[in-house]
Scaffold this active site. Structure first.
Site, mmCIF file in Angstrom:
data_model
loop_
_atom_site.group_PDB
_atom_site.id
_atom_site.type_symbol
_atom_site.label_atom_id
_atom_site.label_comp_id
_atom_site.label_asym_id
_atom_site.label_seq_id
_atom_site.Cartn_x
_atom_site.Cartn_y
_atom_site.Cartn_z
ATOM 1 N N LYS A 167 4.046 8.983 9.073
ATOM 2 C CA LYS A 167 3.657 8.318 10.331
ATOM 3 C C LYS A 167 4.623 8.585 11.492
ATOM 4 O O LYS A 167 4.601 9.643 12.073
ATOM 5 C CB LYS A 167 3.493 6.825 10.074
ATOM 6 C CG LYS A 167 2.457 6.589 8.948
ATOM 7 C CD LYS A 167 1.679 5.343 9.083
ATOM 8 C CE LYS A 167 0.796 5.124 7.870
ATOM 9 N NZ LYS A 167 -0.517 4.666 8.127
ATOM 10 N N ASP A 212 9.147 3.072 -0.065
ATOM 11 C CA ASP A 212 8.074 3.707 0.688
ATOM 12 C C ASP A 212 8.244 3.288 2.145
ATOM 13 O O ASP A 212 7.837 2.201 2.551
ATOM 14 C CB ASP A 212 6.715 3.253 0.130
ATOM 15 C CG ASP A 212 5.557 3.810 0.936
ATOM 16 O OD1 ASP A 212 5.811 4.387 2.013
ATOM 17 O OD2 ASP A 212 4.402 3.641 0.499
ATOM 18 N N TYR A 235 0.867 -1.183 0.000
ATOM 19 C CA TYR A 235 0.000 0.000 0.000
ATOM 20 C C TYR A 235 0.899 1.227 0.000
ATOM 21 O O TYR A 235 1.813 1.332 0.822
ATOM 22 C CB TYR A 235 -0.920 0.023 1.229
ATOM 23 C CG TYR A 235 -1.843 1.224 1.231
ATOM 24 C CD1 TYR A 235 -2.853 1.342 0.284
ATOM 25 C CD2 TYR A 235 -1.690 2.258 2.163
ATOM 26 C CE1 TYR A 235 -3.695 2.457 0.265
ATOM 27 C CE2 TYR A 235 -2.528 3.371 2.152
ATOM 28 C CZ TYR A 235 -3.530 3.459 1.209
ATOM 29 O OH TYR A 235 -4.365 4.557 1.176
HETATM 30 C C1 LIG Z 1 3.429 2.214 3.372
HETATM 31 C C2 LIG Z 1 2.447 3.331 3.245
HETATM 32 N N1 LIG Z 1 2.606 4.241 2.263
HETATM 33 C C3 LIG Z 1 1.769 5.271 2.111
HETATM 34 C C4 LIG Z 1 0.690 5.429 2.962
HETATM 35 C C5 LIG Z 1 -0.219 6.602 2.772
HETATM 36 O O1 LIG Z 1 -0.019 7.504 3.818
HETATM 37 P P1 LIG Z 1 -1.169 8.526 4.223
HETATM 38 O O2 LIG Z 1 -2.298 7.704 4.790
HETATM 39 O O3 LIG Z 1 -0.518 9.421 5.236
HETATM 40 O O4 LIG Z 1 -1.575 9.244 2.989
HETATM 41 C C6 LIG Z 1 0.465 4.510 3.989
HETATM 42 C C7 LIG Z 1 -0.681 4.641 4.883
HETATM 43 O O5 LIG Z 1 -1.058 3.742 5.601
HETATM 44 C C8 LIG Z 1 1.374 3.428 4.143
HETATM 45 O O6 LIG Z 1 1.224 2.506 5.073
#
Ligand SMILES: Cc1ncc(COP(=O)(O)O)c(C=O)c1O
Length: 441
Positions: free
Chosen positions: A264, A236, A133
């Protein structure tokens, strides 16, 4: 809740929070959450993982209050001392990062990372991971927890179709995105041989389907393929960054991506994301040639509140030789050993996958190597029921199968021991209710 449904579709503002049991939480402090009826829960959801120091960490809160009392505002013009301070802190401590931009959310940062990669490479195609994700935008709203019936047999080497997790994504756009299995270098090579690939984006550990780790040599293999085919390697680290090490999981693996995205845990629950990486790529945001310049804007970027929260968080994480990481590792080991003992006492087929403070219990006989493996072997019903049983007993595991549990610096050994006690009863109840094996394709 009923009232919220009148004014908010589904009654909740972020649809992934719409989950049974519906609980209205009113307070979070340290390792605990309280609901509107006064019940207290030991929290392992941590709001999808940002609260690494715990909810409302006193030092972070104090820094936020101080910056507001000092009269910091969102000036929206020119640079600020705070953004410079945070940028330096990150660049000096994250080995793969020479230069950064600040955004509000992980999704904005992954969006910008992919756009930047396309601009640099002059190519459009992107590789993503089945089971990864990376946010809500068109390039990545796909192939997360794709049901096995839809996914079909394992494809390797090769790619899966783009299985959208959102309506409204243009058909033409889907053709630019190529989902492959995690831990599958041959499929990455297959896609690179078939299309002009601008970027590959992956979580270095898949942490939106529990804790699915890279096999030895996998991340190094991605680095080699990126160098060979000339695509931009994007890690990511929105979930793994700062939670596993200040340098991100990349620093543990010893593999440097070209671009990295953090969110986060970097600001312990305040809305801030970081896009960083090699300076020659990041400089495309200020490329002297307008046709090559990548647009990066955002009214709230580097807002003083999340910016000071990130400074306070990162400084805390760096203090005393990384004591935060040693402590959560200790708690992580305690929880893992405890669960493994319970699993063996109850005679269950289940394994714990863990990286530091992040763990997941899989009801299968091995730690999954990718989503297809997981979806083929994991017992989803036992998992979900175990989570609901835990919630009834005052331990908040997010009630969706395979979601990662997050320990914070605010958890205590006693919290872990209470969790293990409740786990024993919950596991006994959930495994006896579902004795049939999962479906396999
Ligand atoms: C690995 C990863 N990338 C991107 C995101 C997207 O982040 P946001 O919810 O702050 O837009 C998340 C959200 O859970 C994530 O776990």
């Amino acid at each position: 809740m009923r009232k919220n449904r009148e004014f908010i579709p589904g009654g909740v503002v972020s649809i992934n929070r719409a989950i049974e049991p519906e609980i209205v939480f009113v307070k979070g402090q340290g390792a605990y959450l309280w609901d509107a009826e006064g019940n207290r829960y030991i929290d392992y959801h941590a709001a999808f993982a940002p609260h690494f120091l715990g909810h409302n960490d006193p030092e972070v809160t104090e820094a936020v209050v101080r910056v507001l009392q000092d009269g910091a505002s969102l000036y929206g013009t020119g640079t600020t001392k705070l953004e410079g301070q945070l940028a330096e802190l990150i660049c000096r401590n994250v080995p793969s990062v020479e230069s950064i931009q600040l955004l509000n959310t992980g999704s904005e940062a992954t969006y910008q990372a992919i756009r930047l990669a396309r601009a640099v490479m002059g190519r459009d195609h992107v590789i993503v991971m089945q089971g990864g994700y990376n946010g809500w935008h068109n390039d990545v709203s796909c192939n997360l927890m794709t049901p096995l019936e839809q996914l079909g047999p394992r494809v390797s080497p090769g790619e899966y179709p783009y299985f959208s997790i959102s309506a409204g994504i243009p058909v033409e756009h889907r053709k630019l995105v190529h989902p492959v299995n995690f831990n599958d270098l041959e499929s990455v090579q297959y896609v690179c041989d078939s299309y002009p690939v601008a970027a590959l984006i992956t979580e270095p550990i898949l942490q939106n389907i529990g804790v699915v780790k890279p096999e030895p040599g996998y991340l190094e293999g991605l680095r080699r393929l990126a160098d060979r085919f000339g695509f931009v390697l994007i890690f990511d680290e929105v979930k793994t960054g700062f939670r596993h090490a200040v340098g991100g999981y990349a620093s543990i693996a010893g593999v440097n991506p070209d671009l990295a995205v953090f969110g986060k845990a970097v600001a312990n629950g305040y809305p801030l994301a970081v896009l960083g990486g090699k300076k020659d790529l990041m400089d495309y945001f200020v490329h002297p040639e307008p046709s090559k310049r990548v647009l990066l804007g955002g009214t709230y970027n580097a807002h003083p509140v999340p910016t000071i929260a990130a400074i306070a968080t990162v400084e805390r994480l760096l203090r005393n030789g990384g004591e935060v990481y040693h402590y959560v590792e200790h708690l992580g080991e305690r929880v893992q050993k405890g669960i493994e003992n319970i699993v063996s006492e109850l005679g269950l087929t289940a394994v714990v996958s863990r990286q530091g403070s992040a763990f997941c219990l899989y009801f299968m006989d091995h730690c999954p190597k990718d989503w297809h493996d997981l979806a083929s072997h994991h017992h989803f019903k036992v998992d979900e029921q175990m989570r609901r049983e835990m919630i009834e007993r005052g331990v908040y595991f997010f009630p969706l199968a395979t979601k990662q549990c997050s320990i914070s610096f605010a958890h205590t050994e006693e919290d872990i021991d209470v969790t293990l006690e409740q786990m024993k009863t919950s596991l006994a109840a959930s495994s006896s209710a579902h004795s049939h094996p999962p479906v396999s394709v």
